[in-house]
Design an enzyme around this catalytic site. Sequence first.
Site, PDB file in Angstrom:
ATOM      1  N   LYS A 194       0.837  -1.200   0.000  1.00 50.78           N
ATOM      2  CA  LYS A 194       0.000   0.000   0.000  1.00 50.78           C
ATOM      3  C   LYS A 194       0.873   1.251   0.000  1.00 50.78           C
ATOM      4  CE  LYS A 194      -1.822  -1.574   3.715  1.00 50.78           C
ATOM      5  NZ  LYS A 194      -2.611  -1.833   4.948  1.00 50.78           N
ATOM      6  N   THR A 210      -7.210   9.237   9.308  1.00 51.34           N
ATOM      7  CA  THR A 210      -6.943   7.985   8.581  1.00 51.34           C
ATOM      8  C   THR A 210      -6.871   6.777   9.501  1.00 51.34           C
ATOM      9  OG1 THR A 210      -4.566   8.439   8.732  1.00 51.34           O
ATOM     10  CG2 THR A 210      -5.697   9.193   6.743  1.00 51.34           C
ATOM     11  N   GLY A 222      -7.571   3.496  11.013  1.00 51.66           N
ATOM     12  CA  GLY A 222      -8.336   2.324  10.584  1.00 51.66           C
ATOM     13  C   GLY A 222      -8.380   2.076   9.100  1.00 51.66           C
ATOM     14  N   THR A 223      -7.631   2.857   8.318  1.00 50.22           N
ATOM     15  CA  THR A 223      -7.693   2.669   6.864  1.00 50.22           C
ATOM     16  C   THR A 223      -7.215   1.286   6.444  1.00 50.22           C
ATOM     17  OG1 THR A 223      -5.529   3.760   6.729  1.00 50.22           O
ATOM     18  CG2 THR A 223      -7.478   5.101   6.248  1.00 50.22           C
ATOM     19  N   GLY A 224      -6.170   0.773   7.093  1.00 53.07           N
ATOM     20  CA  GLY A 224      -5.674  -0.563   6.740  1.00 53.07           C
ATOM     21  C   GLY A 224      -6.687  -1.644   7.045  1.00 53.07           C
ATOM     22  N   CYS A 225      -7.379  -1.511   8.184  1.00 49.30           N
ATOM     23  CA  CYS A 225      -8.419  -2.484   8.551  1.00 49.30           C
ATOM     24  C   CYS A 225      -9.550  -2.477   7.533  1.00 49.30           C
ATOM     25  CB  CYS A 225      -8.977  -2.164   9.937  1.00 49.30           C
ATOM     26  SG  CYS A 225      -7.757  -2.110  11.258  1.00 49.30           S
TER      27      CYS A 225
END
Length: 491
Positions: free
Chosen positions: A409, A440, A442-445
Amino acid sequence: MKQKTDMQDIRYAVFDADGTLLDSMGIWYSLGDKYLREKGIEPPPGLWDILKTMTLHESAVYFKKYYERPESVETIMEEIMDIVRDFYYYEVPEKPGAAEYIRRLYRQGTYIAVATASERDQIEHALKRLGIWDCLDALYTCTELDCSKNSPGFWRIVAERLGTAPEQMYVYEDALHAARTAVEAGCAVTGVYDAYSAQDEQELKRLCGRYIRDYCELWEDEEKPAQVLTIAGSDPSGGAGIQADLKTMSAHGVYGMSAITALTVQNTLGVSRVYETSERTLAEQLEAVFSDIYPDAVKIGMLPSARLVSVTAEILRKYRAKHVVIDPVMVSTSGKMLMSEAARDRMVKELFVQAELITPNIPEAEVLSGISIQSREDVVRAAKLIEEHLRDASSDAGTAKSGTAILIKGGHAQGSPDDYLWSGGKLQVFPGARIDNPNTHGTGCILSSAIACRLAKGASLPESVEGAKHYLAELLKRGICIGHGNGPVIL
């Protein structure tokens, strides 16, 4: 467990008749008994074993010779066929749910055909009586096509008559030999249980993309949402972890389930404490889910210790989990370390090799590859190094060569936040635009959960990545602020 097919994807459906649409095989097993009883003769035990390899003419010759019947062979044949006709005209039942499934396909515009080894007249009468006939576009018999189902050529002829290719046909069969040739021809095959071919059940299950005992299973799948499990930590502020995962799953219309690996004390200002779940508690959670509601996909997030990594890996191996997406949570957005070095090493060796996809950000990819990433060339080099580590881990564990894809990412990149999918030795770039939103958390979750949801619903890996990336971008554009620090993305 093989992937299901949505009904709306079926353009051409081809059904066998006897044992598949019609619960008719019993008449053939009892035909000799019925004939003899009509003549006032008690049939001997095991008559079917004698007759099962005979043609109708050979059966008539057998009855005339061994029972000294005065009728001609032709008359005996006609009398036997009268029994068969009466059964098909007035008695034969449908297989459970068959008529309703046909009608559902008909209403959505599917081309529907029946391909049978039986005689046209008797099948036509049976299907008319059951209310199926008017839904059909064609009826093909082996006699008319001058080909048997013992040959893949039979299915190619049917496809040609329908104006399509075998690969576009969905075939429904109870007979193992016919299912096998349909698969050889390139068709998608659903095996249908029949009591008279029960000895072939396990082989049909292995061979076919689906195997059913009742047609209602097929439309129940349409009404039942895909099931996705998240294995992650809990965020009491609701921005990341299982809370973000379950919100994402709900937004994607799937049934979300969770196994908690840690209780964190955090909010938008940061993480202050992490309480690990015990090995036993995590194992019992996972067993409870997998033993009852088998997930169509699994998203894995925070695993704070090596022992919890091993527990998770063991359960996933035991149940042969599919569509496993791992977000290797090593550092929170606020900078808190969330995974020990031992846990990271064990994750590579035990979990990554079971995954369909891992989704490291650039700092995590640097840790996993051991190099600094400053350019697209560095991304490719890092992906290759991570892939090599996975191949070595698979070899050390004595497992098959890992086919894990890697999505690096680009949110931490200086330029545009492009994402890079490395799969099968090829790089696919998903361009991104920088969105002015400091929130941002929690964007990966959210991204990894959205990918898992789309995989569970049948999308390809590139389609899932592209759709999830677009979904996350639209959320970020909303720019809603909650909390006094690095706020969450609002779903």
